[in-house]
Design a protein around this motif. Structure first.
Motif, PDB file in Angstrom:
ATOM      1  N   ARG A 112      -2.594  60.335 -79.900  1.00  0.00           N
ATOM      2  CA  ARG A 112      -2.441  59.542 -78.688  1.00  0.00           C
ATOM      3  C   ARG A 112      -1.279  60.112 -77.868  1.00  0.00           C
ATOM      4  O   ARG A 112      -0.304  60.611 -78.412  1.00  0.00           O
ATOM      5  CB  ARG A 112      -2.171  58.076 -79.039  1.00  0.00           C
ATOM      6  N   TYR A 113      -1.387  60.002 -76.561  1.00  0.00           N
ATOM      7  CA  TYR A 113      -0.340  60.512 -75.676  1.00  0.00           C
ATOM      8  C   TYR A 113       1.017  59.898 -76.020  1.00  0.00           C
ATOM      9  O   TYR A 113       2.038  60.590 -76.040  1.00  0.00           O
ATOM     10  CB  TYR A 113      -0.713  60.233 -74.215  1.00  0.00           C
ATOM     11  N   VAL A 114       1.041  58.608 -76.328  1.00  0.00           N
ATOM     12  CA  VAL A 114       2.298  57.923 -76.658  1.00  0.00           C
ATOM     13  C   VAL A 114       2.925  58.549 -77.909  1.00  0.00           C
ATOM     14  O   VAL A 114       4.140  58.749 -77.972  1.00  0.00           O
ATOM     15  CB  VAL A 114       2.060  56.407 -76.856  1.00  0.00           C
ATOM     16  N   VAL A 157      -3.089  68.747 -72.417  1.00  0.00           N
ATOM     17  CA  VAL A 157      -4.058  68.060 -71.573  1.00  0.00           C
ATOM     18  C   VAL A 157      -4.322  66.683 -72.170  1.00  0.00           C
ATOM     19  O   VAL A 157      -4.583  66.557 -73.360  1.00  0.00           O
ATOM     20  CB  VAL A 157      -5.372  68.860 -71.477  1.00  0.00           C
ATOM     21  N   VAL A 158      -4.231  65.650 -71.338  1.00  0.00           N
ATOM     22  CA  VAL A 158      -4.504  64.286 -71.786  1.00  0.00           C
ATOM     23  C   VAL A 158      -5.868  63.877 -71.249  1.00  0.00           C
ATOM     24  O   VAL A 158      -6.103  63.915 -70.041  1.00  0.00           O
ATOM     25  CB  VAL A 158      -3.416  63.311 -71.290  1.00  0.00           C
ATOM     26  N   GLY A 159      -6.765  63.504 -72.182  1.00  0.00           N
ATOM     27  CA  GLY A 159      -8.117  63.117 -71.782  1.00  0.00           C
ATOM     28  C   GLY A 159      -8.188  61.661 -71.356  1.00  0.00           C
ATOM     29  O   GLY A 159      -7.224  60.899 -71.474  1.00  0.00           O
ATOM     30  N   VAL A 160      -9.358  61.275 -70.891  1.00  0.00           N
ATOM     31  CA  VAL A 160      -9.557  59.887 -70.476  1.00  0.00           C
ATOM     32  C   VAL A 160      -9.444  58.931 -71.661  1.00  0.00           C
ATOM     33  O   VAL A 160      -9.185  57.735 -71.489  1.00  0.00           O
ATOM     34  CB  VAL A 160     -10.928  59.700 -69.778  1.00  0.00           C
ATOM     35  N   ASP A 161      -9.599  59.460 -72.866  1.00  0.00           N
ATOM     36  CA  ASP A 161      -9.439  58.636 -74.075  1.00  0.00           C
ATOM     37  C   ASP A 161      -7.972  58.512 -74.491  1.00  0.00           C
ATOM     38  O   ASP A 161      -7.653  57.977 -75.528  1.00  0.00           O
ATOM     39  CB  ASP A 161     -10.270  59.209 -75.226  1.00  0.00           C
ATOM     40  N   ARG A 162      -7.063  59.065 -73.656  1.00  0.00           N
ATOM     41  CA  ARG A 162      -5.606  59.046 -73.885  1.00  0.00           C
ATOM     42  C   ARG A 162      -5.188  59.868 -75.104  1.00  0.00           C
ATOM     43  O   ARG A 162      -4.128  59.651 -75.669  1.00  0.00           O
ATOM     44  CB  ARG A 162      -5.080  57.621 -74.007  1.00  0.00           C
ATOM     45  N   MET A 163      -6.034  60.805 -75.523  1.00  0.00           N
ATOM     46  CA  MET A 163      -5.732  61.682 -76.647  1.00  0.00           C
ATOM     47  C   MET A 163      -5.313  63.049 -76.110  1.00  0.00           C
ATOM     48  O   MET A 163      -5.783  63.500 -75.056  1.00  0.00           O
ATOM     49  CB  MET A 163      -6.948  61.846 -77.562  1.00  0.00           C
TER      50      MET A 163
END
Length: 194
Positions: free
Chosen positions: A54-56, A177-183
Motif C-alpha cells: 500500500r502507498y501508506v 507508480v501508485v495504481g488506482v488500487d493504491r498499491m
C-alpha cells in the motif's frame, strides 16, 4: 555523513548480488599467460525488489530519496538460518588480506561458504562473504573471505553474522507508480562506498 536505517518490513521479494571487483587482469601482448591480481577495494552492490504494498506502507521507505547520505539495509539470505553464532568480534587489530580472525563465537557453529557477514569499523560497515565452510572451535574461527579486507579492523570490532547489513549509497531507484488500487512496487540498489 548521516546513515539512515531502512525499514525491515516488508521483506524484499528478491535480492540481486553483484560483486564490484577491483582486481587487475594482466594480459600479455605476446600471447603469454594471463594473470589476475587481487587488490583491495572490491565491494558489493545489492539490488532489492520490494513486493507490492500500500502507498501508506511505502511512505516508510522515503529515505531512499534522501540525497547526500548513506543507507543501512539488512542483507537477506532466504531459506538460510544463520542460527546463533554468539557475539562475534574481531580478534586482533591490523588484519589484512583475505582472512578474518574472529572470536566470541559459539563452539561448533558453522560459517557456510557464501554466507554474508559485515564488520563494523570506525562506525562504518564493510560487507564480506565467506569463501569456504568453517567450523568454530574454542570460540574462534579464521574465516576465509571472497574479497580482501578493505580496511584493517580494530581489535574487538563487531562482526555481524546473525544479521549482516550493507551500508552504502542508493542507486538505480525505480519509479514508484501508485495504481488506482493504491498499491505500489519498486526496486533499488545499495552500492557500498569504495
Amino acid at each position: 555523513m548521516p546513515v539512515l536505517a531502512l525499514p525491515s518490513t516488508p521483506a524484499p521479494s528478491s535480492m540481486g548480488v553483484q560483486l564490484l571487483t577491483n582486481k587487475n587482469v594482466l594480459v600479455s601482448a605476446l600471447g603469454g599467460d594471463e594473470q589476475e591480481r587481487q587488490r583491495k577495494g572490491s565491494r558489493y552492490a545489492l539490488t532489492f525488489q520490494l513486493p507490492p504494498m500500500r502507498y501508506v506502507t511505502a511512505m516508510a521507505w522515503d529515505d531512499l530519496n534522501a540525497e547526500g547520505v548513506t543507507v543501512l539495509m539488512r542483507v537477506y539470505q532466504p531459506g538460510f538460518n544463520t542460527g546463533a553464532p554468539g557475539t562475534p568480534l574481531v580478534k586482533g587489530a591490523g588484519q589484512a588480506g583475505t582472512t578474518l580472525i574472529v572470536d566470541g563465537l559459539t563452539n561448533g557453529y558453522v560459517i557456510r561458504k557464501g554466507q554474508f557477514l559485515s564488520v563494523v569499523t570506525n562506525g562504518r560497515r564493510y560487507l564480506y562473504r565467506a569463501a569456504a565452510d568453517v567450523t568454530v572451535a574454542g570460540g574462534q574461527a579464521s574465516i576465509p573471505l571472497r574479497t580482501m579486507l578493505r580496511y584493517p579492523p580494530a581489535d574487538n570490532d563487531v562482526v555481524e553474522i546473525a544479521q549482516p547489513m550493507i551500508e552504502g549509497f542508493v542507486r538505480e531507484l525505480s519509479e514508484q507508480v501508485v495504481g488506482v488500487d493504491r498499491m505500489t512496487q519498486f526496486s533499488f540498489t545499495v552500492r557500498e562506498r569504495g
